[in-house]
Design an enzyme around this catalytic site. Structure first.
Site, short mmCIF file in Angstrom:
data_model
loop_
_atom_site.label_atom_id
_atom_site.label_comp_id
_atom_site.label_asym_id
_atom_site.label_seq_id
_atom_site.Cartn_x
_atom_site.Cartn_y
_atom_site.Cartn_z
N SER A 60 0.52 -0.88 -0.23
CA SER A 60 -0.14 0.49 -0.31
C SER A 60 0.69 1.82 0.17
O SER A 60 2.34 1.33 0.38
CB SER A 60 -0.41 -0.19 1.28
OG SER A 60 -1.38 1.06 1.28
N TYR A 118 -2.13 -0.76 10.42
CA TYR A 118 -1.71 -0.78 8.99
C TYR A 118 -0.67 -0.92 8.08
O TYR A 118 0.15 -1.68 7.62
CB TYR A 118 -3.26 -0.38 8.22
CG TYR A 118 -3.48 -1.09 7.04
CD1 TYR A 118 -4.11 -1.34 6.39
CD2 TYR A 118 -3.41 0.72 5.85
CE1 TYR A 118 -4.09 -2.01 5.30
CE2 TYR A 118 -3.60 0.43 4.56
CZ TYR A 118 -3.13 -0.97 4.15
OH TYR A 118 -3.78 -0.71 3.18
#
Length: 245
Positions: free
Chosen positions: A139, A152
């Site tokens: 990501s 995350y």
């Protein structure tokens, strides 16, 4: 594409979004896809759509035995494994001060352990044949600090460091295993469904609605990486909307 045709590709997290579009695109270009996810109804529908070049196994990336069974299915059905696309992930956001410990553990189990278990399942095969390709969905949160998404972001930073180190190990060991990290930005997938309702989530959803791009953008990136000659390793790709800062 000649370098994609007849390659056997395992896709973890194939029931929707990036994984689903990647399965479609690779199969369209002649690959054989072995799909994994927890939602069997979606996997079956996708498998029926693709046809004889697709099989699936309802499985959980956080279960190492499931990942071993997935690798075994690929070998039994198509005789080999060429590529692993470790794509499964969740993103239940929130400041660490909120102490959503169960969410933290879930992210570690899926975003980190899930990648490790999938790699462990295919690595003996890749080492034996001295070839293979490991592609992981990270990501843009794995390239910078993200307040409100610290855990995350941490899981995605882990994946980045681990895969980069593994790539160097592969070179040193002469196993010829290629690695590709893909860093998606705002992609219109179900990832936001794992975020608890909040004002921040509403703002992010509005941004994704107005700016986000379709998951086939990442599928195209995977196709590009897989299509390269064996002596070329596309190591890192950031794919995001042109309007995302």
């Amino acid at each position: 594409m000649d370098n994609v045709k007849d390659k056997v590709v395992i896709i973890a997290g194939a029931s929707s979004g990036i994984g689903k579009e990647t399965a479609r695109m690779l199969a369209k270009n002649g690959a054989k896809v072995v799909m994994s996810a927890r939602r069997e109804d979606r996997l079956k529908a996708l498998c029926d759509e693709i046809g004889e070049n697709a099989v699936y196994l309802r499985s959980d990336v956080s279960n190492p035995d499931d990942m071993k069974a997935l690798a075994a299915l690929a070998k039994e059905t198509f005789g080999k494994i060429d590529v692993l696309f470790a794509n499964a992930g969740i993103m239940p956001a929130g400041n660490m001060s909120e102490l959503k410990v169960n969410d933290w553990i879930s992210m570690v189990n899926i975003n980190i352990n899930g990648v490790l278990y999938a790699i462990a399942a295919v690595l003996p095969e890749f080492n034996a044949q001295k070839s293979g390709h490991i592609i992981v969905t990270s990501s843009v949160a794995g390239t910078k600090s993200v307040p409100g998404n610290a855990v995350y972001s941490g899981t995605k930073h882990f994946v980045r460091a681990m895969i980069d180190s593994f790539r160097t190990e592969s070179v040193m060991e002469g196993t010829n295993i290629r690695t590709t990290l893909i860093y998606p930005g705002a992609i219109k997938t179900e990832l936001l469904n794992t975020v608890a309702p909040s004002e921040t989530k509403s703002m992010v959803e509005e941004f994704y609605k107005n700016v986000g791009i379709e998951p086939d953008a990442i599928a195209n990136a995977v196709l590009y990486a897989v299509s390269q000659p064996e002596n070329i390793d596309v190591s890192d790709m950031v794919v995001r909307p042109a309007r995302e800062n």
